[in-house]
Design a protein around this motif. Sequence first.
Motif, PDB file in Angstrom:
ATOM      1  N   VAL A 112     101.940 -61.976 -56.370  1.00  0.00           N
ATOM      2  CA  VAL A 112     103.323 -61.528 -56.149  1.00  0.00           C
ATOM      3  C   VAL A 112     103.472 -60.966 -54.730  1.00  0.00           C
ATOM      4  O   VAL A 112     102.483 -60.658 -54.071  1.00  0.00           O
ATOM      5  CB  VAL A 112     103.731 -60.443 -57.184  1.00  0.00           C
ATOM      6  N   ASP A 113     104.755 -60.828 -54.310  1.00  0.00           N
ATOM      7  CA  ASP A 113     105.015 -60.344 -52.953  1.00  0.00           C
ATOM      8  C   ASP A 113     105.047 -58.822 -52.867  1.00  0.00           C
ATOM      9  O   ASP A 113     104.848 -58.253 -51.795  1.00  0.00           O
ATOM     10  CB  ASP A 113     106.368 -60.882 -52.465  1.00  0.00           C
ATOM     11  N   ALA A 114     105.353 -58.178 -53.993  1.00  0.00           N
ATOM     12  CA  ALA A 114     105.479 -56.717 -53.980  1.00  0.00           C
ATOM     13  C   ALA A 114     105.433 -56.210 -55.411  1.00  0.00           C
ATOM     14  O   ALA A 114     105.459 -57.009 -56.349  1.00  0.00           O
ATOM     15  CB  ALA A 114     106.810 -56.323 -53.340  1.00  0.00           C
ATOM     16  N   SER A 115     105.385 -54.880 -55.551  1.00  0.00           N
ATOM     17  CA  SER A 115     105.501 -54.333 -56.902  1.00  0.00           C
ATOM     18  C   SER A 115     106.349 -53.075 -56.875  1.00  0.00           C
ATOM     19  O   SER A 115     106.315 -52.302 -55.910  1.00  0.00           O
ATOM     20  CB  SER A 115     104.112 -54.061 -57.487  1.00  0.00           C
ATOM     21  N   ILE A 116     107.161 -52.919 -57.922  1.00  0.00           N
ATOM     22  CA  ILE A 116     107.922 -51.673 -58.108  1.00  0.00           C
ATOM     23  C   ILE A 116     107.685 -51.260 -59.542  1.00  0.00           C
ATOM     24  O   ILE A 116     108.003 -51.999 -60.477  1.00  0.00           O
ATOM     25  CB  ILE A 116     109.426 -51.834 -57.755  1.00  0.00           C
ATOM     26  N   ALA A 117     107.043 -50.126 -59.729  1.00  0.00           N
ATOM     27  CA  ALA A 117     106.608 -49.769 -61.083  1.00  0.00           C
ATOM     28  C   ALA A 117     106.423 -48.265 -61.230  1.00  0.00           C
ATOM     29  O   ALA A 117     105.484 -47.818 -61.872  1.00  0.00           O
ATOM     30  CB  ALA A 117     105.301 -50.495 -61.399  1.00  0.00           C
ATOM     31  N   GLY A 118     107.335 -47.488 -60.632  1.00  0.00           N
ATOM     32  CA  GLY A 118     107.146 -46.034 -60.682  1.00  0.00           C
ATOM     33  C   GLY A 118     105.780 -45.686 -60.144  1.00  0.00           C
ATOM     34  O   GLY A 118     105.130 -44.748 -60.600  1.00  0.00           O
ATOM     35  N   MET A 119     105.337 -46.470 -59.155  1.00  0.00           N
ATOM     36  CA  MET A 119     103.972 -46.307 -58.662  1.00  0.00           C
ATOM     37  C   MET A 119     103.889 -45.166 -57.638  1.00  0.00           C
ATOM     38  O   MET A 119     104.613 -45.152 -56.644  1.00  0.00           O
ATOM     39  CB  MET A 119     103.444 -47.603 -58.049  1.00  0.00           C
ATOM     40  N   THR A 120     103.013 -44.225 -57.916  1.00  0.00           N
ATOM     41  CA  THR A 120     102.810 -43.071 -57.045  1.00  0.00           C
ATOM     42  C   THR A 120     101.979 -43.467 -55.824  1.00  0.00           C
ATOM     43  O   THR A 120     100.996 -44.202 -55.960  1.00  0.00           O
ATOM     44  CB  THR A 120     102.040 -41.983 -57.834  1.00  0.00           C
ATOM     45  N   ILE A 121     102.397 -42.970 -54.669  1.00  0.00           N
ATOM     46  CA  ILE A 121     101.586 -43.184 -53.464  1.00  0.00           C
ATOM     47  C   ILE A 121     100.317 -42.344 -53.612  1.00  0.00           C
ATOM     48  O   ILE A 121     100.396 -41.127 -53.814  1.00  0.00           O
ATOM     49  CB  ILE A 121     102.348 -42.716 -52.210  1.00  0.00           C
ATOM     50  N   THR A 122      99.164 -42.994 -53.529  1.00  0.00           N
ATOM     51  CA  THR A 122      97.895 -42.243 -53.493  1.00  0.00           C
ATOM     52  C   THR A 122      97.088 -42.765 -52.302  1.00  0.00           C
ATOM     53  O   THR A 122      97.281 -43.907 -51.875  1.00  0.00           O
ATOM     54  CB  THR A 122      97.049 -42.440 -54.777  1.00  0.00           C
ATOM     55  N   GLU A 123      96.192 -41.923 -51.817  1.00  0.00           N
ATOM     56  CA  GLU A 123      95.354 -42.309 -50.680  1.00  0.00           C
ATOM     57  C   GLU A 123      94.554 -43.563 -50.995  1.00  0.00           C
ATOM     58  O   GLU A 123      94.434 -44.468 -50.182  1.00  0.00           O
ATOM     59  CB  GLU A 123      94.378 -41.173 -50.372  1.00  0.00           C
ATOM     60  N   GLU A 124      94.007 -43.590 -52.199  1.00  0.00           N
ATOM     61  CA  GLU A 124      93.170 -44.698 -52.637  1.00  0.00           C
ATOM     62  C   GLU A 124      93.967 -46.010 -52.628  1.00  0.00           C
ATOM     63  O   GLU A 124      93.519 -47.019 -52.083  1.00  0.00           O
ATOM     64  CB  GLU A 124      92.691 -44.377 -54.061  1.00  0.00           C
ATOM     65  N   ARG A 125      95.163 -45.984 -53.203  1.00  0.00           N
ATOM     66  CA  ARG A 125      95.991 -47.198 -53.255  1.00  0.00           C
ATOM     67  C   ARG A 125      96.426 -47.615 -51.852  1.00  0.00           C
ATOM     68  O   ARG A 125      96.511 -48.810 -51.554  1.00  0.00           O
ATOM     69  CB  ARG A 125      97.216 -46.956 -54.138  1.00  0.00           C
ATOM     70  N   ALA A 126      96.706 -46.626 -51.000  1.00  0.00           N
ATOM     71  CA  ALA A 126      97.189 -46.935 -49.650  1.00  0.00           C
ATOM     72  C   ALA A 126      96.129 -47.646 -48.806  1.00  0.00           C
ATOM     73  O   ALA A 126      96.428 -48.202 -47.761  1.00  0.00           O
ATOM     74  CB  ALA A 126      97.665 -45.660 -48.958  1.00  0.00           C
ATOM     75  N   LYS A 127      94.879 -47.636 -49.288  1.00  0.00           N
ATOM     76  CA  LYS A 127      93.839 -48.394 -48.580  1.00  0.00           C
ATOM     77  C   LYS A 127      93.999 -49.881 -48.839  1.00  0.00           C
ATOM     78  O   LYS A 127      93.598 -50.715 -48.047  1.00  0.00           O
ATOM     79  CB  LYS A 127      92.447 -47.959 -49.071  1.00  0.00           C
ATOM     80  N   ALA A 128      94.594 -50.237 -49.975  1.00  0.00           N
ATOM     81  CA  ALA A 128      94.676 -51.639 -50.377  1.00  0.00           C
ATOM     82  C   ALA A 128      96.066 -52.254 -50.216  1.00  0.00           C
ATOM     83  O   ALA A 128      96.200 -53.467 -50.106  1.00  0.00           O
ATOM     84  CB  ALA A 128      94.240 -51.777 -51.839  1.00  0.00           C
ATOM     85  N   VAL A 129      97.102 -51.420 -50.208  1.00  0.00           N
ATOM     86  CA  VAL A 129      98.468 -51.939 -50.057  1.00  0.00           C
ATOM     87  C   VAL A 129      99.235 -51.079 -49.063  1.00  0.00           C
ATOM     88  O   VAL A 129      98.803 -49.977 -48.731  1.00  0.00           O
ATOM     89  CB  VAL A 129      99.244 -51.910 -51.416  1.00  0.00           C
ATOM     90  N   ASP A 130     100.375 -51.595 -48.604  1.00  0.00           N
ATOM     91  CA  ASP A 130     101.269 -50.770 -47.791  1.00  0.00           C
ATOM     92  C   ASP A 130     102.411 -50.298 -48.677  1.00  0.00           C
ATOM     93  O   ASP A 130     102.949 -51.083 -49.459  1.00  0.00           O
ATOM     94  CB  ASP A 130     101.829 -51.582 -46.605  1.00  0.00           C
ATOM     95  N   PHE A 131     102.768 -49.026 -48.543  1.00  0.00           N
ATOM     96  CA  PHE A 131     103.863 -48.493 -49.340  1.00  0.00           C
ATOM     97  C   PHE A 131     105.142 -48.405 -48.517  1.00  0.00           C
ATOM     98  O   PHE A 131     105.096 -48.140 -47.316  1.00  0.00           O
ATOM     99  CB  PHE A 131     103.510 -47.093 -49.861  1.00  0.00           C
ATOM    100  N   SER A 132     106.274 -48.602 -49.199  1.00  0.00           N
ATOM    101  CA  SER A 132     107.570 -48.371 -48.559  1.00  0.00           C
ATOM    102  C   SER A 132     107.736 -46.864 -48.391  1.00  0.00           C
ATOM    103  O   SER A 132     106.890 -46.086 -48.831  1.00  0.00           O
ATOM    104  CB  SER A 132     108.688 -48.894 -49.472  1.00  0.00           C
ATOM    105  N   ASP A 133     108.873 -46.453 -47.821  1.00  0.00           N
ATOM    106  CA  ASP A 133     109.196 -45.027 -47.835  1.00  0.00           C
ATOM    107  C   ASP A 133     109.355 -44.633 -49.300  1.00  0.00           C
ATOM    108  O   ASP A 133     109.765 -45.454 -50.121  1.00  0.00           O
ATOM    109  CB  ASP A 133     110.533 -44.796 -47.096  1.00  0.00           C
ATOM    110  N   PRO A 134     109.060 -43.371 -49.636  1.00  0.00           N
ATOM    111  CA  PRO A 134     109.199 -42.951 -51.033  1.00  0.00           C
ATOM    112  C   PRO A 134     110.654 -43.075 -51.501  1.00  0.00           C
ATOM    113  O   PRO A 134     111.568 -42.865 -50.705  1.00  0.00           O
ATOM    114  CB  PRO A 134     108.789 -41.481 -51.017  1.00  0.00           C
ATOM    115  N   TYR A 135     110.850 -43.437 -52.768  1.00  0.00           N
ATOM    116  CA  TYR A 135     112.239 -43.519 -53.263  1.00  0.00           C
ATOM    117  C   TYR A 135     112.517 -42.582 -54.421  1.00  0.00           C
ATOM    118  O   TYR A 135     113.663 -42.438 -54.841  1.00  0.00           O
ATOM    119  CB  TYR A 135     112.604 -44.973 -53.646  1.00  0.00           C
ATOM    120  N   TYR A 136     111.462 -41.907 -54.946  1.00  0.00           N
ATOM    121  CA  TYR A 136     111.715 -40.979 -56.056  1.00  0.00           C
ATOM    122  C   TYR A 136     110.577 -39.978 -56.159  1.00  0.00           C
ATOM    123  O   TYR A 136     109.418 -40.353 -56.013  1.00  0.00           O
ATOM    124  CB  TYR A 136     111.841 -41.753 -57.380  1.00  0.00           C
TER     125      TYR A 136
END
Length: 264
Positions: free
Chosen positions: A99-123
């Motif tokens: 897939v091109d992206a994911s939106i799933a109430g996903m929390t920004i974490t340091e660990e995840r940010a190593k593998a993906v790029d996050f948008s600006d926070p929305y909630y």
Amino acid sequence: MKKRIIAVVMALFCTTALIACKEKAGKAGGTNTDGLLNKGKLVVATNASFPPFEYVGDDGKPDGFDVALVKSIGDELGLKVEIEDMEFDSLMASIGTKVDASIAGMTITEERAKAVDFSDPYYEAVQYVLVAKGSKTKTYDDLKGKKIGSQMGTTGDLLSEDIKKDENSTEVDTYDKAIDAVNDLVSGRLDAVILDKNPAEVFAKQYDKIEAMDGKAFGFKPEQYAIAMPKGDVKLTKKVNAALKTLKTNGTYDKLVRQYIETE
Ligand code: ARG
């Protein structure tokens, strides 16, 4: 002899330069944006078992705040949005591959940010603790040694593991869907479920026997939800952030909050 040495040095220099160049191009080029923006379609993954952010609607299709938000982002960018429902635990590996992206109430974490790029926070969210009504579990220490349920691969899962690290007799059960953990709480098989605020409140309303407690009382920190995109996909991240900004200033974001989150 001298000439040969020069030739070897030159060859070495050229290969190194080539490799460096290639690496740079790979990074700057990102994963897949141009192709996808030209295709006119954005395939977005979610895990539709997380109301009010994502759930399966009466028509059998994914609906909820996140789904509506990413469709509005698609409208802003002139892209058709296709939603793919999958296990939460499979999302990270699918971004940039399936897939091109994911939106799933996903929390920004340091660990995840190593593998993906996050948008600006929305909630902004926080983990809540669901317990049986009248339960004496009120603090972090009370959770030690209890049977705790959470959804697999979530920040609630990480917090449960932290509690287990603090007190080894704690039992941590993980579920594909948060609702299955909630059902085990309702039937008394679990003492507590650690789950994001809004879904916890939705489930607490559905089941008389349980109540949702603010995780701040347990020392849980605020979390920021963001859209996850392939690592290095700078173009897509920029476009998504610009669209998010527009939706926040033109009132669409607030309208969706009222429609899906603040329903009463
Ligand atoms: N915010 C939590 C996390 O990022 C839970 C998200 C669960 N989302 C879902 N659609 N099931 O780990």
